[in-house]
Design an enzyme around this catalytic site. Sequence first.
Site, PDB file in Angstrom:
ATOM      1  N   GLU A 186     -13.375  24.450 -31.055  1.00  0.00           N
ATOM      2  CA  GLU A 186     -14.793  24.208 -30.793  1.00  0.00           C
ATOM      3  C   GLU A 186     -15.168  22.860 -31.394  1.00  0.00           C
ATOM      4  O   GLU A 186     -14.880  22.589 -32.573  1.00  0.00           O
ATOM      5  CB  GLU A 186     -15.643  25.335 -31.399  1.00  0.00           C
ATOM      6  CG  GLU A 186     -17.120  25.154 -31.123  1.00  0.00           C
ATOM      7  CD  GLU A 186     -17.910  26.462 -31.146  1.00  0.00           C
ATOM      8  OE1 GLU A 186     -17.307  27.538 -31.199  1.00  0.00           O
ATOM      9  OE2 GLU A 186     -19.157  26.380 -31.091  1.00  0.00           O
ATOM     10  N   ARG A 187     -15.759  22.008 -30.569  1.00  0.00           N
ATOM     11  CA  ARG A 187     -16.134  20.640 -30.972  1.00  0.00           C
ATOM     12  C   ARG A 187     -14.914  19.836 -31.426  1.00  0.00           C
ATOM     13  O   ARG A 187     -15.014  18.968 -32.304  1.00  0.00           O
ATOM     14  CB  ARG A 187     -17.200  20.638 -32.070  1.00  0.00           C
ATOM     15  CG  ARG A 187     -18.378  21.544 -31.786  1.00  0.00           C
ATOM     16  CD  ARG A 187     -19.031  21.238 -30.476  1.00  0.00           C
ATOM     17  NE  ARG A 187     -20.149  22.136 -30.187  1.00  0.00           N
ATOM     18  CZ  ARG A 187     -20.807  22.160 -29.038  1.00  0.00           C
ATOM     19  NH1 ARG A 187     -20.465  21.339 -28.051  1.00  0.00           N
ATOM     20  NH2 ARG A 187     -21.805  22.979 -28.847  1.00  0.00           N
ATOM     21  N   ASN A 229     -17.424  30.710 -35.552  1.00  0.00           N
ATOM     22  CA  ASN A 229     -17.709  31.660 -34.477  1.00  0.00           C
ATOM     23  C   ASN A 229     -16.448  32.517 -34.402  1.00  0.00           C
ATOM     24  O   ASN A 229     -15.508  32.225 -33.680  1.00  0.00           O
ATOM     25  CB  ASN A 229     -17.986  30.937 -33.156  1.00  0.00           C
ATOM     26  CG  ASN A 229     -19.334  30.226 -33.209  1.00  0.00           C
ATOM     27  OD1 ASN A 229     -20.265  30.679 -33.894  1.00  0.00           O
ATOM     28  ND2 ASN A 229     -19.461  29.119 -32.504  1.00  0.00           N
ATOM     29  N   LYS A 306     -20.367  32.927 -40.869  1.00  0.00           N
ATOM     30  CA  LYS A 306     -21.554  32.522 -40.100  1.00  0.00           C
ATOM     31  C   LYS A 306     -22.167  33.822 -39.611  1.00  0.00           C
ATOM     32  O   LYS A 306     -21.549  34.540 -38.825  1.00  0.00           O
ATOM     33  CB  LYS A 306     -21.134  31.643 -38.929  1.00  0.00           C
ATOM     34  CG  LYS A 306     -22.238  31.335 -37.919  1.00  0.00           C
ATOM     35  CD  LYS A 306     -21.743  30.351 -36.858  1.00  0.00           C
ATOM     36  CE  LYS A 306     -22.780  30.058 -35.792  1.00  0.00           C
ATOM     37  NZ  LYS A 306     -22.300  29.075 -34.800  1.00  0.00           N
ATOM     38  N   GLU A 310     -26.740  31.849 -33.773  1.00  0.00           N
ATOM     39  CA  GLU A 310     -26.138  31.565 -32.465  1.00  0.00           C
ATOM     40  C   GLU A 310     -25.324  32.752 -31.941  1.00  0.00           C
ATOM     41  O   GLU A 310     -24.194  32.611 -31.485  1.00  0.00           O
ATOM     42  CB  GLU A 310     -25.267  30.309 -32.539  1.00  0.00           C
ATOM     43  CG  GLU A 310     -26.060  29.081 -32.941  1.00  0.00           C
ATOM     44  CD  GLU A 310     -25.281  27.778 -32.874  1.00  0.00           C
ATOM     45  OE1 GLU A 310     -25.858  26.792 -32.429  1.00  0.00           O
ATOM     46  OE2 GLU A 310     -24.096  27.750 -33.264  1.00  0.00           O
ATOM     47  N   ARG A 343     -22.795  30.797 -44.832  1.00  0.00           N
ATOM     48  CA  ARG A 343     -23.445  29.604 -44.273  1.00  0.00           C
ATOM     49  C   ARG A 343     -24.959  29.782 -44.137  1.00  0.00           C
ATOM     50  O   ARG A 343     -25.445  30.869 -43.783  1.00  0.00           O
ATOM     51  CB  ARG A 343     -22.853  29.262 -42.892  1.00  0.00           C
ATOM     52  CG  ARG A 343     -21.407  28.847 -42.986  1.00  0.00           C
ATOM     53  CD  ARG A 343     -20.851  28.591 -41.620  1.00  0.00           C
ATOM     54  NE  ARG A 343     -21.025  27.242 -41.155  1.00  0.00           N
ATOM     55  CZ  ARG A 343     -21.437  26.907 -39.946  1.00  0.00           C
ATOM     56  NH1 ARG A 343     -21.824  27.830 -39.072  1.00  0.00           N
ATOM     57  NH2 ARG A 343     -21.500  25.651 -39.581  1.00  0.00           N
ATOM     58  N   ASP A 384     -28.775  19.686 -37.426  1.00  0.00           N
ATOM     59  CA  ASP A 384     -27.387  19.960 -37.033  1.00  0.00           C
ATOM     60  C   ASP A 384     -26.559  18.689 -36.914  1.00  0.00           C
ATOM     61  O   ASP A 384     -26.310  18.240 -35.791  1.00  0.00           O
ATOM     62  CB  ASP A 384     -27.378  20.716 -35.700  1.00  0.00           C
ATOM     63  CG  ASP A 384     -26.031  21.327 -35.384  1.00  0.00           C
ATOM     64  OD1 ASP A 384     -25.158  21.290 -36.248  1.00  0.00           O
ATOM     65  OD2 ASP A 384     -25.871  21.840 -34.263  1.00  0.00           O
ATOM     66  N   GLU A 412     -19.090  15.661 -33.120  1.00  0.00           N
ATOM     67  CA  GLU A 412     -19.802  16.399 -32.071  1.00  0.00           C
ATOM     68  C   GLU A 412     -20.981  15.607 -31.518  1.00  0.00           C
ATOM     69  O   GLU A 412     -21.197  15.564 -30.313  1.00  0.00           O
ATOM     70  CB  GLU A 412     -20.286  17.739 -32.634  1.00  0.00           C
ATOM     71  CG  GLU A 412     -21.165  18.497 -31.667  1.00  0.00           C
ATOM     72  CD  GLU A 412     -21.657  19.829 -32.210  1.00  0.00           C
ATOM     73  OE1 GLU A 412     -21.276  20.208 -33.330  1.00  0.00           O
ATOM     74  OE2 GLU A 412     -22.430  20.487 -31.489  1.00  0.00           O
TER      75      GLU A 412
HETATM   76  C1  GCV Z   1     -19.354  26.504 -34.537  1.00  0.00           C
HETATM   77  C2  GCV Z   1     -23.667  23.635 -33.633  1.00  0.00           C
HETATM   78  C3  GCV Z   1     -22.484  23.446 -32.744  1.00  0.00           C
HETATM   79  C4  GCV Z   1     -21.702  24.736 -32.579  1.00  0.00           C
HETATM   80  C5  GCV Z   1     -21.308  25.247 -33.968  1.00  0.00           C
HETATM   81  C6  GCV Z   1     -22.578  25.426 -34.775  1.00  0.00           C
HETATM   82  C7  GCV Z   1     -22.284  25.881 -36.184  1.00  0.00           C
HETATM   83  O1  GCV Z   1     -24.622  24.425 -33.020  1.00  0.00           O
HETATM   84  O2  GCV Z   1     -22.896  22.964 -31.504  1.00  0.00           O
HETATM   85  O3  GCV Z   1     -20.569  24.490 -31.799  1.00  0.00           O
HETATM   86  O4  GCV Z   1     -20.595  26.444 -33.872  1.00  0.00           O
HETATM   87  O5  GCV Z   1     -23.268  24.207 -34.853  1.00  0.00           O
HETATM   88  O6  GCV Z   1     -22.228  25.029 -37.040  1.00  0.00           O
HETATM   89  O7  GCV Z   1     -22.116  27.059 -36.403  1.00  0.00           O
END
Ligand code: GCV
Length: 718
Positions: A186-187, A229, A306, A310, A343, A384, A412
């Site tokens: 991710e990213r 995630n 986390k 989200e 977090r 962010d 990102e």
């Molecule tokens: C891992 C942002 C990013 C997400 C990331 C999130 C986080 O929203 O776009 O990809 O998820 O931060 O830090 O949990």
Amino acid sequence: MKKTYSFFLSVLLLFPAAQALADDGYRLWLRFQPVNDRGYLRECERRFENVMITGESPVIRTAHDEFIAGMTSMTGMSIREVASPEGRGTLIAGTFSSSPFIASLLPDAVPGATGEEGYIIRSVRQGRRNITVVASEGERGVLYGLFHLLRIISTGSPLDNLDIKEQPATRLRLLNHWDNLDGSVERGYAGNSIWNWHLLPGYISPRYRDYARANASIGINGTVITNVNANALVLTPQYLAKVAALADVMRPYGIRVYLTARFSAPQETGSLPTSDPLDPAVAAWWKAKAAEIYSLIPDFGGFLVKANSEGQPGPQNYGRSHADGANMLADAVAPYGGVVMWRAFVYDNNVPVDRAKQAYNEFVPLDGKFRENVLVQVKNGPVDFQPREPFHPLFGAMPSTPLMMEFQITQEYLGCATHLVYLAPLYSEVLTSDTYAAGPGSEVSKVIDGTLHGHALTGMAGVANIGSERNWTGHLFGQANWYAFGRLAWNPRLSPREIAMEWIRMTMTHDPAIAGGISDMMLTSREAAVNYMTPLGLHHIMAEGHHWGPGPWVDRGRPDWTAVYYHRADTAGIGFDRTTAGSNAVSQYFPPLNGIFNDPRTCPENLLLWFHHLPWYYTMKSGRTLWDEMCLKYQEGVNTAEGYRTYWETLQGKIDSEQYEHVRQMLAIQAAEARWWKDACLLYFQTFSRMPFPEGVEQPLHDLEYYRSLKFYFVPGI
Ligand code: GCV
């Protein structure tokens, strides 16, 4: 450990052409190129022709092998292993307890002088003999000390009269990998995950060890190998065996492995009916899981979580607080010395009036309610990882809770791995910001290193930019951000220039003029990116979802994921009103900052539109209107990116050809994308300002409809 390392010398003599080969970036800053300066080489010979490294353990063996290999590669010397100082010079390294002789060389080193990870490097003269001693109370300190000595040599720094004493500012210095079990990141913009979950634990890629070496060389002592995630599967026996195999590779480099914990794991993999943290069966499930993990990985670091953000599950699903959730996990790992990093990046299910205020609102009331082995991990800014944000108002606002910094190394919101954006200035800007929490001088770094509020459990995490690409980070200069993160986690007061110069000298060149030119480029690059993306405090106006390229028009979906929510442009003006008359986010900062931010005349102009909604004709300090200033900032960003291209072309033939060509092409993309950002944003904002572009601003290449219609498929990282 008696061995003569003449083998390395013969390799160098047999294959001198290897030195001329193009550099593919794999060796990172550990290239250990042969020393060209004859005088310096003689100096190395005088001091390090003999080594005596005392102690027997996997970490000490690593320290020994790394030092010998690095020195041999740089000097071509046949290094002799000795049991006591001999010849012209000897390097002596070890823990104080491993050798009374080491202790006798540093009589002033009182107990606690270095701690487990700190070290002393000192030149000592015995008659005509040069002794360089590297000593620590802990074996990791010896490893870090020897890497420091290698850095001194590979940067060509003076070797005489060394008297260095180092101790890390933070206890946990961690990379956070947002790596998924299917191999995606991710990213991530540098290929796939470096963890080959399919082949683990049977196949141990040599990359794992090289990863550990690189991290240890900059003092990183932990890695969270899975995405926040999270996938609960990683907690199953099948995956834990794979995690244990990785931990085995990391251990000799002093690196602990950590995992992300999916809060609903008891239901997903344990078939419990609930994951309520106050349910005794749930707590028992986590305790048993911790016992299972520690039986496989005795030095397992703990969990990163986390929760309720989200879409991730968390304690709030059961009407419990973040503290309830964190403490339940903390109790499970506490018997083994593990920690929980909880977090603070949280999203409410309901769209808030101001997204920037949420973490503070949720976490400040929980201050003092966490177990001793919990750290709250806070992103550097309240939204962010934007190109520029004010520091997060939580820093300083939770005196009874250890707060851990979370920086993003992966780019990102900064052009992915295509743009040269050196991040040390961003990290440093945040770390040196004064929170005023306990009066002037209460810098963020003092919250992080525990000195402001007296915490011993401290830490800094960086979201990794590492992937399967040969050069690890996609863009060669991305390596500098990994490097800088490690160096600043060790010492938040290092200057970005100092770090850049170290990296350049170890990675590219010792030529002072070229190193100076490259470092100038690096040091200005963050501001350049801010200018061509989000000047004057604008934020979150990137394209939807993948965040690559401009998207100031994005207005669909959850409001606090859109660009219009953040820039609030209308015919009257632009910016998010976070003053006392607006969302009142300013009140989350301590005086006098709240007042400074609240007034547009005192608010730093680089954060103006973060805190204020101002008319297009508002007069800036320069005397220009806000609109003109914004246009000129965008243009300045474009000009700087163009300047990098021009400068880089002067380096042809002066640096490694593969490095040169790789960066040349990347800089061309960056310059084109900087222009794209400027054109798209200014055309869009012009629909509100209805003002012409001032002199000096180039006309856009296309019209607004063109930019709005651009669609990109398969952008990496999502
Ligand atoms: C891992 C942002 C990013 C997400 C990331 C999130 C986080 O929203 O776009 O990809 O998820 O931060 O830090 O949990």
